[in-house]
Design a protein around this motif. Structure first.
Motif, PDB file in Angstrom:
ATOM      1  N   UNK A 155       0.982  -0.960   0.042  1.00 46.55           N
ATOM      2  CA  UNK A 155       0.106  -0.057   0.081  1.00 46.55           C
ATOM      3  C   UNK A 155       0.879   1.255  -0.194  1.00 46.55           C
ATOM      4  N   UNK A 156       0.508   2.363  -0.757  1.00 45.92           N
ATOM      5  CA  UNK A 156       1.200   3.472  -0.910  1.00 45.92           C
ATOM      6  C   UNK A 156      -0.093   4.599  -1.267  1.00 45.92           C
ATOM      7  N   UNK A 157       0.245   5.747  -0.748  1.00 47.06           N
ATOM      8  CA  UNK A 157      -0.641   7.005  -0.898  1.00 47.06           C
ATOM      9  C   UNK A 157      -2.251   6.902  -0.424  1.00 47.06           C
ATOM     10  N   UNK A 158      -2.411   6.086   0.762  1.00 43.64           N
ATOM     11  CA  UNK A 158      -3.769   6.033   1.094  1.00 43.64           C
ATOM     12  C   UNK A 158      -4.450   7.375   1.289  1.00 43.64           C
ATOM     13  N   UNK A 159      -5.569   7.278   0.854  1.00 46.15           N
ATOM     14  CA  UNK A 159      -6.434   8.750   1.244  1.00 46.15           C
ATOM     15  C   UNK A 159      -7.896   8.267   1.366  1.00 46.15           C
ATOM     16  N   UNK A 160      -8.650   9.308   2.403  1.00 51.01           N
ATOM     17  CA  UNK A 160     -10.038   8.709   2.385  1.00 51.01           C
ATOM     18  C   UNK A 160     -10.878  10.053   1.751  1.00 51.01           C
ATOM     19  N   UNK A 161     -12.160   9.661   1.239  1.00 48.03           N
ATOM     20  CA  UNK A 161     -13.094  10.666   0.801  1.00 48.03           C
ATOM     21  C   UNK A 161     -14.322  10.224   1.435  1.00 48.03           C
ATOM     22  N   UNK A 162     -15.029  11.412   1.898  1.00 50.59           N
ATOM     23  CA  UNK A 162     -16.670  11.197   2.309  1.00 50.59           C
ATOM     24  C   UNK A 162     -17.542  11.369   1.202  1.00 50.59           C
ATOM     25  N   UNK A 163     -18.573  10.493   0.747  1.00 54.09           N
ATOM     26  CA  UNK A 163     -19.309  10.720  -0.107  1.00 54.09           C
ATOM     27  C   UNK A 163     -20.650  11.391   0.577  1.00 54.09           C
ATOM     28  N   UNK A 164     -21.425  11.990  -0.507  1.00 49.52           N
ATOM     29  CA  UNK A 164     -22.769  12.664   0.208  1.00 49.52           C
ATOM     30  C   UNK A 164     -23.490  11.605   0.565  1.00 49.52           C
ATOM     31  N   UNK A 165     -23.433  10.393   0.163  1.00 47.39           N
ATOM     32  CA  UNK A 165     -24.551   9.490   0.927  1.00 47.39           C
ATOM     33  C   UNK A 165     -24.145   8.804   2.217  1.00 47.39           C
ATOM     34  N   UNK A 166     -23.100   9.540   2.695  1.00 47.36           N
ATOM     35  CA  UNK A 166     -22.623   8.952   4.134  1.00 47.36           C
ATOM     36  C   UNK A 166     -21.675   7.747   3.932  1.00 47.36           C
TER      37      UNK A 166
END
Length: 440
Positions: A155-166
Motif C-alpha cells: 500500500x502507498x498513498x492512502x487517502x479517505x474521501x467522504x461521499x454525500x450518501x454517508x
C-alpha cells in the motif's frame, strides 16, 4: 480610585502579546485578509512527512469539531481535536508509530457520517495499517485491522474521501512506483464493513503508474492523474481525467462516454498533452465549480521555467490558465521525495474567484495565496504566513471549505533533504491557520 497590581499588569501584557502573536495581517496585502493561528503541538520536522499534499486529509471537520493528526518528534502518531470556536486542542498520543524517515509514510484521516474517526498511516509499498476510533467523536483508536484483506500487502498513498450518501471511500496504490494500480474500497456505516469497489480502476499494465488527485462533488467523483513510466519523476507525462456519477461504480469521460474498466493509457481521456521531461509534478489537487466543471492545479515547464497551471473544463472543452509566479528555472528528475523550490499547489473555486495555495522559496517559503477573477485572469499574490514553512505543502479542511467557505490550513515548518534524505532540524510547532475574508 482603581489600582492595578504588577502581577495583573504582567498578565495583561502577556495576553496582549499572545494575541498579537496569534493574529496577524500579512504584510503588504489587502487589510481584509486576517489570519489567526492556533498551536496544536510539536511535530517531527526532519522531513516533510507531516505536510505532504497527498495526505488528504491532514485536517477535517464534522458537526462543529475539527480533527488533525501528525507525527511527534519521537515518530509517534498524535491525534487532536477541538471545537471550531476554540483555540484549545485536545491531543492524544496513540500507541502507534510510523517510519517517519520516509516522507511517503504520511497519516490520512476521515470522520464517517456516524462520527467515527478513521486513520491510515505509515505506508510505502508496505502492508495496510488502519484503525478507527472505539467511540464516535473519540480520539482513542482500536486495534489495527484489515479492511477486506485483499490487495493490502503493498500500500502507498492512502487517502479517505467522504461521499454525500454517508459512505466513505479509501483509495491507494497497490504495487510500486512505475508499476502500480489504483484500488478503491467503500465503507458502509450501517454494516460497519469495508467492501472492494474497484480492484484496479487505473491499470499501469506493469509498465507505469497513475499518480492521481480526487475530488468528491455534488454530482459525483472526479479524478485526474498523470502517468509515470518508471520510478523517475522525469517520466511523468500527460494529464488524464475520469468521472463517476454513481459513487465510483462506473466511470466516464468528460464526453459522457463510458469507460471499459480498468482504464489504461490507451483508453484514458487526455485532458492536456504534456511530454516526458517537462518537470511535470504528480499528485496535486483538483476541485469543481458550481456547475460541476473540474479544475486541476499542477505545474510543469513548457518554456524553460516550471510554472503553476490550471487545466479546466468549460462547455465541453479543456482549457489552460497559465501563471508566471516563479522566476528561476529548475528541473525534476530522480526518485524519492524531492527537495523542490516550489510546493505542489492546492486549488479552490468560489463563484468567479480561483485561488491557489502554495509556497515558493523565492517568497521565503511562506504560505502564499494566489488568486484571480476567472473573467479577467489577472493574478495577485498575498502571503498568508509571517514566517517560512520550509518544504511544507498545502493541506486544508475541505469539509469546512465546502460547507462554509472557511479556509483553515494545516501548517508546520518542515525540512526535506533531496531523495528521501533527512535534515537536522529541531521539532516545529504544528499549527492551524484560519484565513478570514478571502479576496473577492
Amino acid at each position: 480610585m482603581n489600582t492595578t497590581s504588577s502581577t495583573g499588569l504582567n498578565r495583561n501584557l502577556l495576553v496582549i502579546r499572545l494575541f498579537l502573536a496569534m493574529t496577524f495581517f500579512p504584510s503588504g496585502v489587502n487589510a481584509q485578509l486576517k489570519v489567526t493561528a492556533t498551536e496544536v503541538g510539536l511535530g517531527w520536522s526532519n522531513n516533510s512527512v507531516n505536510t505532504v499534499i497527498f495526505r488528504n486529509s491532514a485536517l477535517t471537520s464534522f458537526k462543529g469539531l475539527q480533527y488533525t493528526a501528525y507525527y511527534d518528534p519521537e515518530g509517534r502518531m498524535v491525534l487532536a481535536k477541538r471545537n471550531l470556536n476554540s483555540k484549545k486542542w485536545e491531543t492524544v498520543i496513540t500507541p502507534y508509530k510510523g517510519n517517519v524517515k520516509d516522507a511517503h509514510n504520511d497519516i490520512s484521516i476521515a470522520i464517517d457520517s456516524e462520527g467515527y474517526l478513521h486513520v491510515s498511516w505509515d505506508h510505502h509499498d508496505t502492508h495496510l495499517r488502519y484503525a478507527r476510533s472505539k467511540k464516535a467523536f473519540s480520539l482513542e483508536l482500536g486495534e489495527e485491522q484489515p479492511m477486506t484483506g485483499e490487495d493490502e500487502s503493498k500500500v502507498t498513498y492512502p487517502e479517505f474521501h467522504n461521499l454525500p450518501n454517508g459512505k466513505l471511500l479509501f483509495c491507494y496504490r497497490s504495487g510500486a512506483s512505475g508499476r502500480g494500480n489504483m484500488i478503491i474500497k467503500s465503507f458502509d456505516v450501517k454494516t460497519q464493513q469495508w467492501t472492494s469497489l474497484q480492484n484496479n480502476l487505473i491499470d499501469g499494465e506493469n509498465q507505469r503508474s497513475a499518480y492521481w488527485q480526487m475530488f468528491v462533488g455534488k454530482k459525483g467523483i472526479y479524478i485526474s492523474w498523470v502517468w509515470r513510466e518508471s520510478w523517475d519523476v522525469s517520466t511523468n507525462n500527460n494529464l488524464c481525467y475520469a468521472f463517476s456519477p454513481d459513487g465510483g461504480k462506473t466511470w466516464q469521460k468528460s464526453t459522457e462516454e463510458k469507460y471499459t474498466l480498468p482504464i489504461t493509457k490507451l483508453t484514458a481521456e487526455q485532458a492536456w498533452e504534456i511530454p516526458q521531461n517537462s518537470s511535470l509534478i504528480n499528485q496535486t489537487a483538483m476541485t469543481v465549480d458550481d456547475q460541476g466543471n473540474p479544475y486541476i492545479a499542477t505545474y510543469w515547464d513548457n518554456n524553460g521555467i516550471p510554472q503553476y497551471k490550471v487545466v479546466y473544463l468549460s462547455n465541453g472543452k479543456w482549457n489552460l490558465i497559465n501563471t508566471n509566479f516563479h522566476v528561476n528555472p529548475f528541473s525534476l528528475g530522480g526518485g524519492g521525495t524531492k527537495r523542490i523550490p516550489i510546493s505542489r499547489p492546492e486549488i479552490l473555486v468560489n463563484k468567479s474567484m480561483l485561488y491557489l495555495l502554495f509556497r515558493d522559496e523565492e517568497r521565503d517559503n511562506k504560505i502564499t495565496l494566489g488568486y484571480t477573477n476567472l473573467k479577467n485572469k489577472e493574478w495577485k499574490l498575498q502571503d498568508i504566513s509571517q514566517f517560512t514553512v520550509g518544504q511544507w505543502e498545502p493541506n486544508l479542511d475541505k469539509e469546512l471549505w465546502e460547507q462554509k467557505k472557511q479556509l483553515h490550513i494545516f501548517s508546520q515548518n518542515v525540512s526535506q533533504a533531496d531523495g528521501e534524505g533527512l535534515a537536522k532540524a529541531a521539532p516545529q510547532m504544528v499549527q492551524v491557520l484560519e484565513v478570514q475574508k478571502l479576496p473577492k
